[in-house]
Motif scaffolding. Sequence first.
Motif, PDB file in Angstrom:
ATOM      1  N   GLY A 180       0.803  -1.225   0.000  1.00 61.48           N
ATOM      2  CA  GLY A 180       0.000   0.000   0.000  1.00 61.48           C
ATOM      3  C   GLY A 180       0.830   1.266   0.000  1.00 61.48           C
ATOM      4  O   GLY A 180       0.358   2.332  -0.413  1.00 61.48           O
ATOM      5  N   THR A 181       2.079   1.147   0.434  1.00 56.54           N
ATOM      6  CA  THR A 181       2.930   2.344   0.507  1.00 56.54           C
ATOM      7  C   THR A 181       3.685   2.607  -0.796  1.00 56.54           C
ATOM      8  O   THR A 181       4.358   3.631  -0.924  1.00 56.54           O
ATOM      9  CB  THR A 181       3.975   2.209   1.636  1.00 56.54           C
ATOM     10  N   LEU A 182       3.585   1.683  -1.749  1.00 58.78           N
ATOM     11  CA  LEU A 182       4.387   1.815  -2.976  1.00 58.78           C
ATOM     12  C   LEU A 182       3.951   2.970  -3.873  1.00 58.78           C
ATOM     13  O   LEU A 182       4.728   3.452  -4.685  1.00 58.78           O
ATOM     14  CB  LEU A 182       4.324   0.516  -3.796  1.00 58.78           C
ATOM     15  N   PHE A 183       2.710   3.387  -3.712  1.00 60.20           N
ATOM     16  CA  PHE A 183       2.183   4.410  -4.631  1.00 60.20           C
ATOM     17  C   PHE A 183       2.241   5.812  -4.019  1.00 60.20           C
ATOM     18  O   PHE A 183       1.482   6.693  -4.403  1.00 60.20           O
ATOM     19  CB  PHE A 183       0.735   4.064  -4.994  1.00 60.20           C
ATOM     20  N   GLY A 184       3.113   5.971  -3.063  1.00 57.85           N
ATOM     21  CA  GLY A 184       3.248   7.288  -2.453  1.00 57.85           C
ATOM     22  C   GLY A 184       2.472   7.381  -1.152  1.00 57.85           C
ATOM     23  O   GLY A 184       1.888   6.388  -0.696  1.00 57.85           O
TER      24      GLY A 184
END
Lengths: 143, 127
Positions: free
Chosen positions: A40-44
């Motif tokens: 979930g944190t990969l997209f900013g």
Amino acid sequence: MSDLLKKTLTLLTGSPADSKRQLGSLTERQLIELEAEIGGTLFGPIPSGHRREFFCLDDHTWIWHEEWADSRNQRRVTSTRYEIHDNGVLKAQDGKVYKFLEGDELRNLTLAIRLYYEAVSRGIYRRDPMTGQRLSDNTTATI
Amino acid sequence: MSETPTLSTTDEQTSRELDTKHIYQDSGEVAHHFERWARDGVTVLPRYEMPQEALNLYAEDGLNENLWTSKEEYQVPVQAVERIEEAHHPLTRAQELEMIYFSLDTLGMLNEISRTTAAVIAERRLA
């Protein structure tokens, strides 16, 4: 290092060596939950009030799930499933079959999946994603 | 406060008229030499009669490549600038991957997705 010091450190910080054993005791579902948090944190940055998860469900399926409250404080949910087929990646949003991915959208998914693999490999499974070698306990995991 | 001194525009020396009479006379003499060389069979091409393409700096294979620089030489400073830029602003992993994946076609990306997914599943099973 003396046994007493080892035991004291383990009590204070928890032993990194134990993480392997702890991971082994987790169910597949629990491992997926851990992965989904990193995914979930990969997209900013995740906006306040949003919950975002991106994870690999099985050999052929990736899920992107997002929940948030709209301006009327109504809970909104979007769930997107990416199915890997021999002839392409099929995108299904909120249960409706949408389309085969192509162009930039397919490239973005490829990129997200690779970043996911590298992040969970280092952050959860403590392996170097390039070599497959186990990371030493002193190595700082970077996500 | 004093102002910066400027030259007078009405200076006697600078406004003096230039005597150009001898220049025209010289030109006539040069022309005379050309005529004589032509009679003797000596070919001397005056500059203003040179083929147009010889002076065309934009011609495909004219003087421009010799006068300026080859493409290879041009690449060197460009690459150096790129390297300096990279040193100041190192690429993120995402940017690196973007560059790698840029050249992949649909089948290539599908293969990459399948490979990476298998790697994730393998990690999970090894845990």
